[in-house]
Design an enzyme around this catalytic site. Sequence first.
Site, PDB file in Angstrom:
ATOM      1  N   LYS A 250       0.838  -1.197   0.000  1.00  0.00           N
ATOM      2  CA  LYS A 250       0.000   0.000   0.000  1.00  0.00           C
ATOM      3  C   LYS A 250       0.872   1.245   0.000  1.00  0.00           C
ATOM      4  O   LYS A 250       1.546   1.542   0.980  1.00  0.00           O
ATOM      5  CB  LYS A 250      -0.923   0.043   1.218  1.00  0.00           C
ATOM      6  CG  LYS A 250      -1.947   1.172   1.052  1.00  0.00           C
ATOM      7  CD  LYS A 250      -2.593   1.592   2.347  1.00  0.00           C
ATOM      8  CE  LYS A 250      -1.780   2.606   3.106  1.00  0.00           C
ATOM      9  NZ  LYS A 250      -1.619   3.906   2.406  1.00  0.00           N
TER      10      LYS A 250
ATOM     11  N   GLU B 238      10.164   0.855  10.423  1.00  0.00           N
ATOM     12  CA  GLU B 238      11.177   1.878  10.162  1.00  0.00           C
ATOM     13  C   GLU B 238      10.479   3.208  10.366  1.00  0.00           C
ATOM     14  O   GLU B 238       9.643   3.599   9.567  1.00  0.00           O
ATOM     15  CB  GLU B 238      11.735   1.719   8.744  1.00  0.00           C
ATOM     16  CG  GLU B 238      13.112   2.319   8.600  1.00  0.00           C
ATOM     17  CD  GLU B 238      13.065   3.743   8.086  1.00  0.00           C
ATOM     18  OE1 GLU B 238      12.954   4.652   8.953  1.00  0.00           O
ATOM     19  OE2 GLU B 238      13.122   3.926   6.877  1.00  0.00           O
TER      20      GLU B 238
ATOM     21  N   CYS C  24      13.644  10.410   6.912  1.00  0.00           N
ATOM     22  CA  CYS C  24      13.618   9.915   8.295  1.00  0.00           C
ATOM     23  C   CYS C  24      14.986  10.040   8.955  1.00  0.00           C
ATOM     24  O   CYS C  24      15.087  10.260  10.149  1.00  0.00           O
ATOM     25  CB  CYS C  24      13.142   8.475   8.333  1.00  0.00           C
ATOM     26  SG  CYS C  24      13.940   7.443   7.110  1.00  0.00           S
TER      27      CYS C  24
ATOM     28  N   GLU D 117      10.379  15.381  15.518  1.00  0.00           N
ATOM     29  CA  GLU D 117      10.699  15.280  14.099  1.00  0.00           C
ATOM     30  C   GLU D 117       9.854  16.304  13.337  1.00  0.00           C
ATOM     31  O   GLU D 117       8.627  16.280  13.416  1.00  0.00           O
ATOM     32  CB  GLU D 117      10.384  13.863  13.599  1.00  0.00           C
ATOM     33  CG  GLU D 117      10.764  13.662  12.156  1.00  0.00           C
ATOM     34  CD  GLU D 117      10.550  12.227  11.681  1.00  0.00           C
ATOM     35  OE1 GLU D 117       9.457  11.679  11.900  1.00  0.00           O
ATOM     36  OE2 GLU D 117      11.483  11.661  11.093  1.00  0.00           O
TER      37      GLU D 117
HETATM   38  P1  NAI Z   1       1.846   7.974   8.568  1.00  0.00           P
HETATM   39  O1  NAI Z   1       2.648   7.093   9.459  1.00  0.00           O
HETATM   40  O2  NAI Z   1       0.441   8.269   8.953  1.00  0.00           O
HETATM   41  O3  NAI Z   1       1.813   7.338   7.092  1.00  0.00           O
HETATM   42  C1  NAI Z   1       2.703   6.388   6.599  1.00  0.00           C
HETATM   43  C2  NAI Z   1       1.934   5.264   5.905  1.00  0.00           C
HETATM   44  O4  NAI Z   1       1.118   4.593   6.864  1.00  0.00           O
HETATM   45  C3  NAI Z   1       0.963   5.737   4.826  1.00  0.00           C
HETATM   46  O5  NAI Z   1       0.936   4.798   3.790  1.00  0.00           O
HETATM   47  C4  NAI Z   1      -0.372   5.771   5.559  1.00  0.00           C
HETATM   48  O6  NAI Z   1      -1.476   5.640   4.709  1.00  0.00           O
HETATM   49  C5  NAI Z   1      -0.225   4.553   6.441  1.00  0.00           C
HETATM   50  N1  NAI Z   1      -1.079   4.559   7.641  1.00  0.00           N
HETATM   51  C6  NAI Z   1      -1.589   5.625   8.316  1.00  0.00           C
HETATM   52  N2  NAI Z   1      -2.310   5.207   9.379  1.00  0.00           N
HETATM   53  C7  NAI Z   1      -2.263   3.849   9.381  1.00  0.00           C
HETATM   54  C8  NAI Z   1      -2.794   2.836  10.238  1.00  0.00           C
HETATM   55  N3  NAI Z   1      -3.519   3.130  11.298  1.00  0.00           N
HETATM   56  N4  NAI Z   1      -2.530   1.543   9.956  1.00  0.00           N
HETATM   57  C9  NAI Z   1      -1.757   1.218   8.883  1.00  0.00           C
HETATM   58  N5  NAI Z   1      -1.235   2.132   8.040  1.00  0.00           N
HETATM   59  C10 NAI Z   1      -1.478   3.431   8.279  1.00  0.00           C
HETATM   60  O7  NAI Z   1       2.668   9.311   8.385  1.00  0.00           O
HETATM   61  P2  NAI Z   1       2.075  10.744   7.946  1.00  0.00           P
HETATM   62  O8  NAI Z   1       0.808  11.024   8.711  1.00  0.00           O
HETATM   63  O9  NAI Z   1       2.037  10.792   6.486  1.00  0.00           O
HETATM   64  O10 NAI Z   1       3.226  11.718   8.463  1.00  0.00           O
HETATM   65  C11 NAI Z   1       3.252  12.152   9.822  1.00  0.00           C
HETATM   66  C12 NAI Z   1       4.676  12.264  10.310  1.00  0.00           C
HETATM   67  O11 NAI Z   1       5.289  10.989  10.333  1.00  0.00           O
HETATM   68  C13 NAI Z   1       5.590  13.088   9.432  1.00  0.00           C
HETATM   69  O12 NAI Z   1       5.474  14.440   9.705  1.00  0.00           O
HETATM   70  C14 NAI Z   1       6.943  12.536   9.802  1.00  0.00           C
HETATM   71  O13 NAI Z   1       7.392  13.138  10.987  1.00  0.00           O
HETATM   72  C15 NAI Z   1       6.672  11.074  10.057  1.00  0.00           C
HETATM   73  N6  NAI Z   1       6.992  10.234   8.882  1.00  0.00           N
HETATM   74  C16 NAI Z   1       8.139   9.486   8.888  1.00  0.00           C
HETATM   75  C17 NAI Z   1       8.487   8.749   7.785  1.00  0.00           C
HETATM   76  C18 NAI Z   1       9.735   7.958   7.741  1.00  0.00           C
HETATM   77  O14 NAI Z   1      10.287   7.753   6.669  1.00  0.00           O
HETATM   78  N7  NAI Z   1      10.191   7.424   8.836  1.00  0.00           N
HETATM   79  C19 NAI Z   1       7.675   8.740   6.576  1.00  0.00           C
HETATM   80  C20 NAI Z   1       6.462   9.504   6.682  1.00  0.00           C
HETATM   81  C21 NAI Z   1       6.167  10.221   7.792  1.00  0.00           C
END
Ligand code: NAI
Length: 491
Positions: A195, A269, A303, A400
């Site tokens: 996804k 991660e 990240c 972050e």
């Molecule tokens: P997120 O963690 O909500 O999204 C990442 C992925 O998880 C997306 O594909 C999303 O659709 C999915 N997702 C969201 N809620 C879920 C759930 N309950 N169960 C399973 N999958 C789910 O991150 P978001 O809201 O886009 O960004 C928020 C913050 O997270 C950012 O500001 C940043 O600080 C951090 N982040 C860190 C990343 C990294 O590479 N470690 C990547 C993206 C965000």
Amino acid sequence: MTEVERRKSATPAPTSWDYAPAPESREVVTLRERYDHYVGGEWLAPSETYTTISPSSEESLAEIGQASPEEVGLAVAAARDAFANGWSALPGAERAKYLFRIARILQERAREFAVLESLNGGKPIKESRDVDLPLAAAHFFYYAGWADKLEYAFPNRRPKPVGVAGQIIPWNFPLLMLAWKIAPALACGNTVVLKPAETTPLSALLFCDVVRQAELPPGVVNIVTGDGRTGAALVTHDDVDKIAFTGSTEVGKAIQRELAGSGKRLTLELGGKAANVIFDDAALDQAVEGIVNGIYFNQGHVCCAGSRLLVQESIYEQLIGKLKRRLSTLRVGDPLDKNTDVGAINSKLQLEKIEELVAAGKEEGAEIYQPPCTLPEKGYWFAPTVFTNVAQSYRIAQEEIFGPVLSVLTFRTPDEAVEKANNTMYGLSAGVWTEKGSRILWMAERLRAGVVWANTYNRFDPASPFGGYRESGFGREGGRHGLEPYLKFDE
Ligand code: NAI
Ligand code: MG
């Protein structure tokens, strides 16, 4: 005629060295009006859709499926079927052929993918062309090489595939994260349901075309799109054997809670708040390049971004002077322009998060610097930002930000540098800049981070494992270590 008079009549030296626009053509990309889910080698019409946009212009690009739990179920069933009826029993050398094919097709279609990635995600074309695409292809090449050597990677342990892997990826490196997830899973004989993030689904959907071109058996790779609800449906599906997640610490923790006791495998991660530590003997001009690459690369949506700069006090003034001067040369704007250094913020939500934290930084008493730059009127933008006078307790030193925002702190001794660098709940990466090899090793031993870069930053290679500990997650991706989460052993 005297020398001076002759000079006067000559063409005057230019007073401005602005770059002329150099946009990459969009013609190489053909967008469909609507994209379905890719399930069992066929397109599956979604019951519900949403619109994906370009964050640099807010232009609508396409309608995308929002997968329901039933649609996720069909994808998992297709993956199970492909796993049980062929893929898992295929000799490693045969699986490798498909992976090599995918790698080569990605290289051949690199320009198309790079343009699409910049269009949908807002990252500069320079980066998608020179970093995302070459690395994505390199991951497939690398894991293709392991597919028939698993017995040698884990001698006497009889490695076997785990089954169906559910993979959830973020929006900062959409195609590259897809490659990190799919390449090792397939090399080990698993099938996948992936996804992509809701804001950046297009490169994963174009990847379905690569899968078809490579004649991968139907059901080995399935792509379902949608937001967190779709992700949650994948996590909780009974017939998924392993979840691989990259994203926020908040969602990672929720997934871990959800899976506790289920017996499903999990790798996470998550976020980071890396320290980039500059000692007074470092080559300062190179360090400035490393700082810029560490935090402004990909608008800071990284990240492992070097978001906390730790500078030794004796070189503080000099280094900050050089850094500010370098910032004034960064070109912010159209992601498709080949000269752009900093592109658009990925989404309105992310922009609001950055703005909120930057406001908190000012409020708490940090001093803000932004180079003069004109931001486009449409779309989501944030100027490269440096905060000085930052105390460790400030939110901008702890949380972050995931944007082009650097927080600068100082230290006097190596011990103090280690203490400050480790003063975070995360542990994904760190940087060390010094002339002394012994000091690099001394620091690397003490920094609590999964990756420590020395006199460089943000360097990636598929052969090198990547991952964190503490609130940055667990499990490794890349290298031989990256095979392990996708294998089970007779022990
Ligand atoms: P997120 O963690 O909500 O999204 C990442 C992925 O998880 C997306 O594909 C999303 O659709 C999915 N997702 C969201 N809620 C879920 C759930 N309950 N169960 C399973 N999958 C789910 O991150 P978001 O809201 O886009 O960004 C928020 C913050 O997270 C950012 O500001 C940043 O600080 C951090 N982040 C860190 C990343 C990294 O590479 N470690 C990547 C993206 C965000
Ligand atoms: Mg979220």
